[in-house]
Design a protein around this motif. Structure first.
Motif, mmCIF file in Angstrom:
data_model
loop_
_atom_site.group_PDB
_atom_site.id
_atom_site.type_symbol
_atom_site.label_atom_id
_atom_site.label_comp_id
_atom_site.label_asym_id
_atom_site.label_seq_id
_atom_site.Cartn_x
_atom_site.Cartn_y
_atom_site.Cartn_z
ATOM 1 N N GLU A 7 1.036 -1.385 0.039
ATOM 2 C CA GLU A 7 0.041 0.118 -0.031
ATOM 3 C C GLU A 7 0.877 1.334 0.006
ATOM 4 O O GLU A 7 0.443 2.155 -0.646
ATOM 5 N N SER A 8 1.896 1.296 0.925
ATOM 6 C CA SER A 8 2.693 2.527 0.766
ATOM 7 C C SER A 8 3.463 2.532 -0.442
ATOM 8 O O SER A 8 3.855 3.986 -0.606
ATOM 9 N N PHE A 9 3.837 1.911 -1.149
ATOM 10 C CA PHE A 9 4.517 2.025 -2.438
ATOM 11 C C PHE A 9 3.425 2.731 -3.393
ATOM 12 O O PHE A 9 4.063 3.533 -4.278
ATOM 13 N N ASN A 10 2.163 2.723 -3.256
ATOM 14 C CA ASN A 10 1.519 3.366 -4.092
ATOM 15 C C ASN A 10 0.789 4.727 -3.652
ATOM 16 O O ASN A 10 0.151 5.378 -4.138
ATOM 17 N N LEU A 11 1.383 5.190 -2.463
ATOM 18 C CA LEU A 11 1.212 6.525 -1.784
ATOM 19 C C LEU A 11 2.106 7.218 -2.504
ATOM 20 O O LEU A 11 3.338 7.153 -2.241
ATOM 21 N N ASP A 12 1.648 8.505 -2.925
ATOM 22 C CA ASP A 12 2.593 9.685 -3.546
ATOM 23 C C ASP A 12 3.134 10.270 -2.331
ATOM 24 O O ASP A 12 2.763 11.157 -1.772
ATOM 25 N N HIS A 13 4.351 10.028 -2.157
ATOM 26 C CA HIS A 13 5.264 10.549 -0.653
ATOM 27 C C HIS A 13 5.405 12.042 -1.130
ATOM 28 O O HIS A 13 5.762 12.677 -0.262
ATOM 29 N N THR A 14 5.271 12.588 -2.492
ATOM 30 C CA THR A 14 5.593 14.025 -2.706
ATOM 31 C C THR A 14 4.323 14.800 -2.230
ATOM 32 O O THR A 14 4.437 16.008 -2.240
ATOM 33 N N LYS A 15 3.269 14.185 -2.023
ATOM 34 C CA LYS A 15 2.080 15.167 -1.718
ATOM 35 C C LYS A 15 1.406 14.988 -0.446
ATOM 36 O O LYS A 15 0.605 15.653 -0.037
ATOM 37 N N VAL A 16 2.231 14.229 0.542
ATOM 38 C CA VAL A 16 1.904 14.080 1.953
ATOM 39 C C VAL A 16 2.580 15.349 2.717
ATOM 40 O O VAL A 16 3.540 15.688 2.238
ATOM 41 N N GLN A 17 1.980 15.493 3.955
ATOM 42 C CA GLN A 17 2.571 16.561 4.638
ATOM 43 C C GLN A 17 2.691 16.093 6.158
ATOM 44 O O GLN A 17 1.638 15.628 6.688
ATOM 45 N N ALA A 18 3.919 15.787 6.632
ATOM 46 C CA ALA A 18 3.969 15.198 7.715
ATOM 47 C C ALA A 18 4.245 16.330 8.909
ATOM 48 O O ALA A 18 4.539 17.484 8.423
ATOM 49 N N PRO A 19 3.841 16.155 9.853
ATOM 50 C CA PRO A 19 3.300 14.917 10.705
ATOM 51 C C PRO A 19 2.065 14.587 10.372
ATOM 52 O O PRO A 19 1.136 15.367 10.175
ATOM 53 N N PHE A 20 1.320 13.254 10.439
ATOM 54 C CA PHE A 20 0.126 12.993 10.104
ATOM 55 C C PHE A 20 0.000 11.350 10.877
ATOM 56 O O PHE A 20 1.051 10.429 10.963
ATOM 57 N N VAL A 21 -1.229 11.173 10.961
ATOM 58 C CA VAL A 21 -1.685 9.693 11.274
ATOM 59 C C VAL A 21 -2.659 9.463 10.209
ATOM 60 O O VAL A 21 -3.730 10.173 10.205
#
Length: 155
Positions: A7-21
């Motif tokens: 699942e996490s390989f299909n998440l666009d890591h360039t569009k997330v904003q850490a920190p998050f849950v």
């Protein structure tokens, strides 16, 4: 873009904003349901959590979280050193998860000793940074109001 089984390989890591849950997965069994949460401390591809601090925080979270819930299956650090996966048994309540993470990180931040930091109970007992772990917990807690914002365009 290619789709992967993870699942996490299909998440666009360039569009997330850490920190998050975020709820990252749900597995239905015959009698039980497993909920996997992505607890992201650090912005992917920009920073890393120091490995010694990750190791210490893993000890603190693993021990202290179970003081707040009996439904924890496992807590595992991400190989990318940006967060942890936290799996729960039969409890998919997002708000309760946020409270559990908060309570556990408060315990970590206020801890006076590191659980199981010895060669009998830990496979790398000399590879810890207790104060670094407490700082990671404090930094995550400082942005508690933002944990529900996963993607930059949601801010």
């Amino acid at each position: 873009m290619k789709t992967y089984n993870v699942e996490s390989f299909n998440l666009d890591h360039t569009k997330v904003q850490a920190p998050f849950v975020r709820l990252a997965g749900v597995k239905e069994g015959t009698a039980d349901t497993i909920y996997k949460y992505d607890i992201r401390f650090i912005q992917p591809n920009e920073e890393l959590m120091p490995m010694r601090a990750v190791h210490s925080l893993e000890h603190l979270i693993a021990e202290n979280s179970r003081n707040h819930s009996e439904d924890i299956v496992d807590i595992s650090p991400m190989g990318c050193q940006t967060g942890f996966y936290w799996t729960m048994l039969n409890d998919g309540n997002y708000e309760r998860m946020l409270d559990l993470v908060e309570s556990t990180l408060r315990d970590a931040m206020n801890a006076e000793e590191l659980p199981a930091q010895n060669p009998v109970q830990c496979g790398s007992a000399n590879h810890h940074d207790f104060e670094g772990a407490k700082k990671l917990a404090a930094d995550m807690l400082a942005k508690r109001d933002e944990w529900h914002i996963v993607f930059k365009d949601e801010a």
